[in-house]
Scaffold this motif. Structure first.
Motif, PDB file in Angstrom:
ATOM      1  N   THR A 183      62.681  25.431  44.912  1.00 47.17           N
ATOM      2  CA  THR A 183      62.438  24.320  44.306  1.00 47.17           C
ATOM      3  C   THR A 183      63.076  24.662  42.883  1.00 47.17           C
ATOM      4  O   THR A 183      62.991  25.463  42.165  1.00 47.17           O
ATOM      5  CB  THR A 183      60.735  24.305  43.994  1.00 47.17           C
ATOM      6  N   ALA A 184      63.854  23.359  42.616  1.00 53.88           N
ATOM      7  CA  ALA A 184      64.542  23.418  41.301  1.00 53.88           C
ATOM      8  C   ALA A 184      63.773  22.901  40.129  1.00 53.88           C
ATOM      9  O   ALA A 184      64.073  23.180  38.948  1.00 53.88           O
ATOM     10  CB  ALA A 184      65.712  22.575  41.362  1.00 53.88           C
ATOM     11  N   THR A 185      62.538  22.254  40.349  1.00 61.45           N
ATOM     12  CA  THR A 185      61.944  21.868  39.274  1.00 61.45           C
ATOM     13  C   THR A 185      60.497  22.513  39.472  1.00 61.45           C
ATOM     14  O   THR A 185      59.946  22.908  40.349  1.00 61.45           O
ATOM     15  CB  THR A 185      61.890  20.376  39.314  1.00 61.45           C
ATOM     16  N   GLU A 186      59.668  22.256  38.076  1.00 61.59           N
ATOM     17  CA  GLU A 186      58.394  22.796  38.292  1.00 61.59           C
ATOM     18  C   GLU A 186      57.293  21.838  37.613  1.00 61.59           C
ATOM     19  O   GLU A 186      57.962  21.136  36.364  1.00 61.59           O
ATOM     20  CB  GLU A 186      58.331  23.959  37.607  1.00 61.59           C
ATOM     21  N   ASP A 187      56.172  21.817  37.974  1.00 62.45           N
ATOM     22  CA  ASP A 187      55.029  20.910  37.392  1.00 62.45           C
ATOM     23  C   ASP A 187      54.458  21.465  36.218  1.00 62.45           C
ATOM     24  O   ASP A 187      54.106  22.569  36.365  1.00 62.45           O
ATOM     25  CB  ASP A 187      54.162  20.437  38.583  1.00 62.45           C
ATOM     26  N   LYS A 188      54.803  20.949  35.263  1.00 71.15           N
ATOM     27  CA  LYS A 188      54.071  21.483  33.746  1.00 71.15           C
ATOM     28  C   LYS A 188      53.111  20.671  33.337  1.00 71.15           C
ATOM     29  O   LYS A 188      52.660  20.529  32.175  1.00 71.15           O
ATOM     30  CB  LYS A 188      55.217  21.629  32.799  1.00 71.15           C
ATOM     31  N   ASP A 189      52.356  19.491  34.296  1.00 73.19           N
ATOM     32  CA  ASP A 189      51.604  18.604  33.765  1.00 73.19           C
ATOM     33  C   ASP A 189      50.124  19.623  33.692  1.00 73.19           C
ATOM     34  O   ASP A 189      49.996  20.602  34.351  1.00 73.19           O
ATOM     35  CB  ASP A 189      51.169  17.435  34.865  1.00 73.19           C
ATOM     36  N   ILE A 190      49.443  19.146  32.636  1.00 73.30           N
ATOM     37  CA  ILE A 190      48.171  19.801  32.243  1.00 73.30           C
ATOM     38  C   ILE A 190      47.041  19.289  33.274  1.00 73.30           C
ATOM     39  O   ILE A 190      47.027  18.071  33.407  1.00 73.30           O
ATOM     40  CB  ILE A 190      47.569  19.720  31.003  1.00 73.30           C
ATOM     41  N   HIS A 191      46.489  20.155  34.209  1.00 76.79           N
ATOM     42  CA  HIS A 191      45.442  19.679  35.200  1.00 76.79           C
ATOM     43  C   HIS A 191      44.018  20.055  34.599  1.00 76.79           C
ATOM     44  O   HIS A 191      43.817  21.024  34.237  1.00 76.79           O
ATOM     45  CB  HIS A 191      45.940  20.435  36.547  1.00 76.79           C
ATOM     46  N   PHE A 192      43.173  19.047  34.974  1.00 73.32           N
ATOM     47  CA  PHE A 192      41.804  19.312  34.592  1.00 73.32           C
ATOM     48  C   PHE A 192      41.115  19.341  35.793  1.00 73.32           C
ATOM     49  O   PHE A 192      41.180  18.632  36.850  1.00 73.32           O
ATOM     50  CB  PHE A 192      41.410  18.032  33.529  1.00 73.32           C
ATOM     51  N   ARG A 193      40.057  20.096  35.618  1.00 78.33           N
ATOM     52  CA  ARG A 193      38.924  20.221  36.809  1.00 78.33           C
ATOM     53  C   ARG A 193      37.694  19.369  36.241  1.00 78.33           C
ATOM     54  O   ARG A 193      37.394  19.383  35.210  1.00 78.33           O
ATOM     55  CB  ARG A 193      38.695  21.501  37.302  1.00 78.33           C
ATOM     56  N   GLN A 194      37.011  18.971  37.430  1.00 79.26           N
ATOM     57  CA  GLN A 194      35.779  18.159  36.941  1.00 79.26           C
ATOM     58  C   GLN A 194      34.747  19.005  37.060  1.00 79.26           C
ATOM     59  O   GLN A 194      34.380  20.113  37.836  1.00 79.26           O
ATOM     60  CB  GLN A 194      35.530  17.340  38.106  1.00 79.26           C
ATOM     61  N   ILE A 195      33.939  19.273  36.018  1.00 79.53           N
ATOM     62  CA  ILE A 195      32.932  20.186  35.682  1.00 79.53           C
ATOM     63  C   ILE A 195      31.432  19.449  35.519  1.00 79.53           C
ATOM     64  O   ILE A 195      31.357  18.475  35.096  1.00 79.53           O
ATOM     65  CB  ILE A 195      33.230  20.912  34.268  1.00 79.53           C
ATOM     66  N   HIS A 196      30.414  20.209  36.132  1.00 79.02           N
ATOM     67  CA  HIS A 196      28.927  19.760  35.788  1.00 79.02           C
ATOM     68  C   HIS A 196      28.830  20.144  34.566  1.00 79.02           C
ATOM     69  O   HIS A 196      28.502  21.229  34.049  1.00 79.02           O
ATOM     70  CB  HIS A 196      28.206  20.416  37.054  1.00 79.02           C
ATOM     71  N   LYS A 197      28.270  19.024  33.697  1.00 79.11           N
ATOM     72  CA  LYS A 197      27.961  18.982  32.210  1.00 79.11           C
ATOM     73  C   LYS A 197      26.670  19.932  32.170  1.00 79.11           C
ATOM     74  O   LYS A 197      26.664  20.610  31.149  1.00 79.11           O
ATOM     75  CB  LYS A 197      27.676  17.838  31.880  1.00 79.11           C
ATOM     76  N   ALA A 198      25.649  20.015  32.825  1.00 81.75           N
ATOM     77  CA  ALA A 198      24.558  20.616  32.846  1.00 81.75           C
ATOM     78  C   ALA A 198      24.548  22.200  32.709  1.00 81.75           C
ATOM     79  O   ALA A 198      24.122  22.577  31.987  1.00 81.75           O
ATOM     80  CB  ALA A 198      23.651  20.210  33.919  1.00 81.75           C
ATOM     81  N   CYS A 199      25.640  22.926  33.592  1.00 81.98           N
ATOM     82  CA  CYS A 199      25.692  24.085  33.882  1.00 81.98           C
ATOM     83  C   CYS A 199      27.071  24.453  33.522  1.00 81.98           C
ATOM     84  O   CYS A 199      27.278  25.835  33.479  1.00 81.98           O
ATOM     85  CB  CYS A 199      25.221  24.698  35.136  1.00 81.98           C
ATOM     86  N   GLY A 200      28.278  23.824  33.658  1.00 82.22           N
ATOM     87  CA  GLY A 200      29.429  24.082  33.156  1.00 82.22           C
ATOM     88  C   GLY A 200      30.197  24.695  34.301  1.00 82.22           C
ATOM     89  O   GLY A 200      31.324  25.418  34.207  1.00 82.22           O
ATOM     90  N   MET A 201      29.737  24.574  35.779  1.00 85.00           N
ATOM     91  CA  MET A 201      30.453  25.166  36.659  1.00 85.00           C
ATOM     92  C   MET A 201      31.255  23.977  37.351  1.00 85.00           C
ATOM     93  O   MET A 201      30.832  22.656  37.173  1.00 85.00           O
ATOM     94  CB  MET A 201      29.354  25.373  37.683  1.00 85.00           C
ATOM     95  N   PRO A 202      32.392  24.565  38.113  1.00 79.96           N
ATOM     96  CA  PRO A 202      33.223  23.358  38.470  1.00 79.96           C
ATOM     97  C   PRO A 202      32.794  22.915  39.660  1.00 79.96           C
ATOM     98  O   PRO A 202      31.801  23.417  40.651  1.00 79.96           O
ATOM     99  CB  PRO A 202      34.558  24.313  39.001  1.00 79.96           C
ATOM    100  N   ILE A 203      32.765  21.539  39.978  1.00 79.05           N
ATOM    101  CA  ILE A 203      32.328  20.784  41.187  1.00 79.05           C
ATOM    102  C   ILE A 203      33.278  21.036  42.554  1.00 79.05           C
ATOM    103  O   ILE A 203      34.654  20.933  42.425  1.00 79.05           O
ATOM    104  CB  ILE A 203      32.457  19.091  40.834  1.00 79.05           C
ATOM    105  N   SER A 204      32.350  21.438  43.472  1.00 81.54           N
ATOM    106  CA  SER A 204      33.602  21.535  44.745  1.00 81.54           C
ATOM    107  C   SER A 204      33.429  20.397  45.420  1.00 81.54           C
ATOM    108  O   SER A 204      32.635  19.539  45.397  1.00 81.54           O
ATOM    109  CB  SER A 204      32.819  22.745  45.423  1.00 81.54           C
TER     110      SER A 204
END
Length: 278
Positions: A22-43
């Motif tokens: 692959t000649a190019t790479e993705d440098k976008d900043i990716h966020f995950r969705q987090i449960h506000k109450a406990c700070g864990m990622p949502i599956s």
């Protein structure tokens, strides 16, 4: 770099073993969705709305919806059987000029390196393309998708860019509000052309940066350090409230320090006659 594909370039009876990267790479900043109450990622579990239960990967098939709510199913063996025999070959069909291809067709770029004992054939194809100034138009299958591709030279490397097929390009007739005929003010056109000429230079990709990504990375570092993120937006530089097109062009030319082109003076009939006599 990670090898994403192994096969060969084929043109005529020549076979060039290559590896693809692959000649190019993705440098976008990716966020995950987090449960506000406990700070864990949502599956995200894959569930069946009919059975109301989670479905395991081995129980999932691929289906095509040919009517609303009706699907035909395919397993991996059936999909493999449909693949073309030349799935591991970049088959060059024609050689064309790069200027003949609208950039709208291009998708993603890949670097090709010689594989195994293919260095001689690789170098031959690379130099032949370079010296003729042509690019190869090919067909290739990557990840169960057939694509057109353009094979060209970048430095001392063969580069392949996947392309859309013509029927994947939407017709301009679907774009609303396009003018049927182009009518412009001649003076405005001359000023616009002068501005374009002043802002024209050789393409240097190093001068362009992703300002949003840099600002986002700074904000992330502030968050990690426990600091608050500055919410004040910086004003857009050089922006004015000019609405009139002629005034906007004039202001742009002045900002670029170019005097507007003076209209050519027409010679009087007497002057023309004098020029002819002399």
């Amino acid at each position: 770099m990670h090898t994403v594909w192994k096969g060969a370039i084929s043109f005529g009876l020549v076979h060039v073993p290559v590896k693809m990267f692959t000649a190019t790479e993705d440098k976008d900043i990716h966020f995950r969705q987090i449960h506000k109450a406990c700070g864990m990622p949502i599956s995200y579990a894959k569930t069946c709305p009919h059975c109301e239960q989670e479905v395991k990967p081995e129980d999932i098939a691929k289906g095509f919806e040919y009517e609303k709510g009706k699907f035909v199913l395919f397993n991996e063996e059936e999909l493999e059987a449909i693949k073309p025999e030349a799935a591991r070959v970049i088959q060059i069909l024609d050689f064309v000029n790069l200027t003949d291809i609208d950039p709208l067709y291009f998708q993603k770029a890949y670097y090709l390196s010689p594989d195994m004992a293919g260095a001689g054939a690789y170098n031959l194809l690379l130099e032949a393309i370079r010296q003729t100034g042509k690019i190869g138009i090919a067909k290739i299958s990557i990840r169960s998708k057939s694509s057109l591709a353009a094979v060209r030279v970048v430095g001392n490397c063969l580069c392949m860019e996947t392309m859309h097929y013509p029927d994947e390009i939407r017709s301009l007739s679907q774009v609303p509000n396009l003018p049927e005929q182009i009518h412009v003010n001649e003076k405005e056109l001359q000023m616009a052309k002068a501005l374009i000429e002043q802002l024209s230079e050789s393409f240097n990709p190093e001068k362009y940066t992703d300002d949003y990504r840099a600002a986002m990375l700074d904000a992330i570092q502030q968050k990690i350090a426990g600091e608050s993120v500055d919410m004040v937006s910086a004003p857009t530089a050089g922006r004015s409230n000019v609405i009139d097109l002629m005034a906007a062009l004039q202001a742009s030319l002045e900002a670029a320090k170019i005097p507007p082109a003076a209209p050519k003076k027409r010679k009087s009939p007497a002057k023309k006659a004098k020029d002819v006599v002399s």
